[in-house]
Design a protein around this motif. Sequence first.
Motif, PDB file in Angstrom:
ATOM      1  N   HIS A  86      -1.883   7.852   1.363  1.00  0.00           N
ATOM      2  CA  HIS A  86      -2.790   8.709   0.600  1.00  0.00           C
ATOM      3  C   HIS A  86      -2.126  10.082   0.414  1.00  0.00           C
ATOM      4  CE1 HIS A  86      -6.344  11.149  -0.247  1.00  0.00           C
ATOM      5  NE2 HIS A  86      -6.933  10.010  -0.590  1.00  0.00           N
TER       6      HIS A  86
ATOM      7  N   THR B 274     -11.139  11.347  -2.746  1.00  0.00           N
ATOM      8  CA  THR B 274     -12.027  10.598  -1.850  1.00  0.00           C
ATOM      9  C   THR B 274     -12.644   9.373  -2.510  1.00  0.00           C
ATOM     10  OG1 THR B 274     -13.646  12.320  -2.344  1.00  0.00           O
ATOM     11  CG2 THR B 274     -12.683  12.360  -0.153  1.00  0.00           C
ATOM     12  N   GLU B 275     -12.387   9.194  -3.818  1.00  0.00           N
ATOM     13  CA  GLU B 275     -12.985   8.051  -4.504  1.00  0.00           C
ATOM     14  C   GLU B 275     -12.285   6.734  -4.201  1.00  0.00           C
ATOM     15  OE1 GLU B 275     -12.936   9.455  -8.486  1.00  0.00           O
ATOM     16  OE2 GLU B 275     -14.991  10.228  -8.368  1.00  0.00           O
ATOM     17  N   ASN B 276     -11.042   6.809  -3.729  1.00  0.00           N
ATOM     18  CA  ASN B 276     -10.271   5.604  -3.408  1.00  0.00           C
ATOM     19  C   ASN B 276     -10.094   4.660  -4.592  1.00  0.00           C
ATOM     20  OD1 ASN B 276      -9.558   6.214  -0.854  1.00  0.00           O
ATOM     21  ND2 ASN B 276     -11.315   5.210   0.102  1.00  0.00           N
ATOM     22  N   ASP B 277      -9.897   5.212  -5.771  1.00  0.00           N
ATOM     23  CA  ASP B 277      -9.598   4.401  -6.943  1.00  0.00           C
ATOM     24  C   ASP B 277      -8.111   4.021  -6.857  1.00  0.00           C
ATOM     25  OD1 ASP B 277      -8.869   3.447  -9.468  1.00  0.00           O
ATOM     26  OD2 ASP B 277     -10.388   4.680 -10.465  1.00  0.00           O
ATOM     27  N   VAL B 278      -7.879   2.703  -6.770  1.00  0.00           N
ATOM     28  CA  VAL B 278      -6.502   2.231  -6.558  1.00  0.00           C
ATOM     29  C   VAL B 278      -5.576   2.685  -7.694  1.00  0.00           C
ATOM     30  CG1 VAL B 278      -5.067   0.174  -6.289  1.00  0.00           C
ATOM     31  CG2 VAL B 278      -7.286   0.303  -5.169  1.00  0.00           C
TER      32      VAL B 278
ATOM     33  N   LEU C 291      -4.527   6.111  -6.678  1.00  0.00           N
ATOM     34  CA  LEU C 291      -3.701   6.150  -5.457  1.00  0.00           C
ATOM     35  C   LEU C 291      -2.318   5.527  -5.650  1.00  0.00           C
ATOM     36  CD1 LEU C 291      -6.507   5.273  -2.885  1.00  0.00           C
ATOM     37  CD2 LEU C 291      -5.467   7.506  -3.285  1.00  0.00           C
ATOM     38  N   GLU C 292      -2.261   4.490  -6.510  1.00  0.00           N
ATOM     39  CA  GLU C 292      -0.990   3.792  -6.739  1.00  0.00           C
ATOM     40  C   GLU C 292       0.103   4.688  -7.311  1.00  0.00           C
ATOM     41  OE1 GLU C 292      -1.599  -0.916  -7.734  1.00  0.00           O
ATOM     42  OE2 GLU C 292      -1.849   0.554  -9.322  1.00  0.00           O
TER      43      GLU C 292
ATOM     44  N   GLY D  46       0.833  -1.199   0.000  1.00  0.00           N
ATOM     45  CA  GLY D  46       0.000   0.000   0.000  1.00  0.00           C
ATOM     46  C   GLY D  46       0.869   1.251   0.000  1.00  0.00           C
TER      47      GLY D  46
ATOM     48  N   THR E 227      -2.490  12.406   3.252  1.00  0.00           N
ATOM     49  CA  THR E 227      -1.648  12.021   4.395  1.00  0.00           C
ATOM     50  C   THR E 227      -0.191  12.396   4.142  1.00  0.00           C
ATOM     51  OG1 THR E 227      -3.120  10.159   4.692  1.00  0.00           O
ATOM     52  CG2 THR E 227      -1.050  10.089   5.907  1.00  0.00           C
TER      53      THR E 227
END
Length: 339
Positions: free
Chosen positions: A107, A327-331, A334-335, A104, A110
Motif C-alpha cells: 500500500h 482507504t477505499e482499497n480499490d484494486v 492500488l495496482e 500483491g 506502507t
Amino acid sequence: MEENETLLSEAKKDADAAETSRALYEVKMTYLGRTGKISALLQKMKDAAKEDRPALGKKINDLRMKLEAHFEALEEKIKQRELEYKLKHERIDVTMPGKRKREGVLHPVTRVKNELIDVFAGMGFEIYEGPEIENEYYNFTALNTPADHPARDMQDTFYVTDEFLLRTQTSAAQIRVMEKKKPPIKILSPGRVFRSDDDATHSPMFHQMEGLVVDKGITLCDLQGMLDEFARSVFSDSSKTRLRPSYFPFTEPSVEVDVSCASCGGKGCSLCKGTGWIEVLGAGMVNRRVLENCGVDPDVYTGFAFGMGIERIAMLKYGINNIKLLTENDVRFLEQFKD
Ligand code: PHE
C-alpha cells in the motif's frame, strides 16, 4: 481336489472382475497373501494323513502357480489399459498459456512509511511505537497543551472515556520515550492517529511519523540538515527545505517545514499554488517545559522534534488528489504502485 477346483474358478472370477490394479492386488492378496486362502490350505495339510501329504502339497503348489500366472497376465493387461487411459486423458498442452498469479503490492502508505524509516534509520534513528489509545497526560498535558487548549475539544479529539482518548498525534510517543530513556535520544515513531476531521485531504484516521532527537548541543541547524536529507531521498535530488515560524505548544521555537515543489522545481505551478513550496511537516526545538516534564534537564540538553503526515507525503509524492483513495482499497488504484 474338488475344493481346489472351486477355489481356482472363484479366484479367476474375482480377478476378472477387478478393474484397477489396486483392486486386482487386493484380490490377489485374499488368495496368495500370507494370510490368504492358499496359505490356509497349506495349514490344513497338517490334518491329512502323512503319506498323502506330498501329493496334496504338490496339488496346492500347482494351484498356486496357476493362480500366479493368471494374476500376472491380468496385471499386465490392466497396467496396459491404465497407461493408455493416462496417455489419453493426462495429456499436457505445453502451448497453453500459463495461469498467471496476481502479485500483491505494498500500500502507498506502507511504502512511504518504509521509505521514511529507511532514510532516518540510515541517520541512526531507532523505532519506538507508542499506544493508539492514550490518556490526556501523554497526548496533551505533558506536551505543554493546557486543559483549555482548543485541540483538546471534543470536536477535534475522539474521547474513549473522560481520561482516555484516541491519540491525535504521535508526539505522545516523545513523552513515553523521554520518561524511559536518558539522552542521547534519537527515535522515530510511526503510527496511526485520529482526529475528528473529514474532507478531500483529511481523514479521521491517518498516519504520522514522529522524530525526536535530544542530546547536548542540538540546534535547529541539525533539524534542517536532517530534513534536507529526508527531502532529497523522498522527493528529488534537488529538493530543498524552508522553515517558516509557526506555533506548537510543545516546541519553541516552532516551525512549519516546506519542501521545494518537485513538480515544477520551484517555479510555481497548480500543485504548489504558484508559490514553488509545499508544506510537509511541523517541527521545532523541544520546549524546555516538555523536557522538564520528563525529567530531562533543559539547561544541559536540547532537542528537536518533527511530525509529518504519511498520507500527505504519499499524496504529494504520487500525485494523489483525494485521501479517501488510500482507504477505499480499490484494486485498480492500488495496482498502480508496482515497483
Ligand atoms: N504533532 C504535530 C501535529 O500533529 C506535529 C509536530 C510534531 C510539530 C513534532 C512539532 C514537533 O500537527
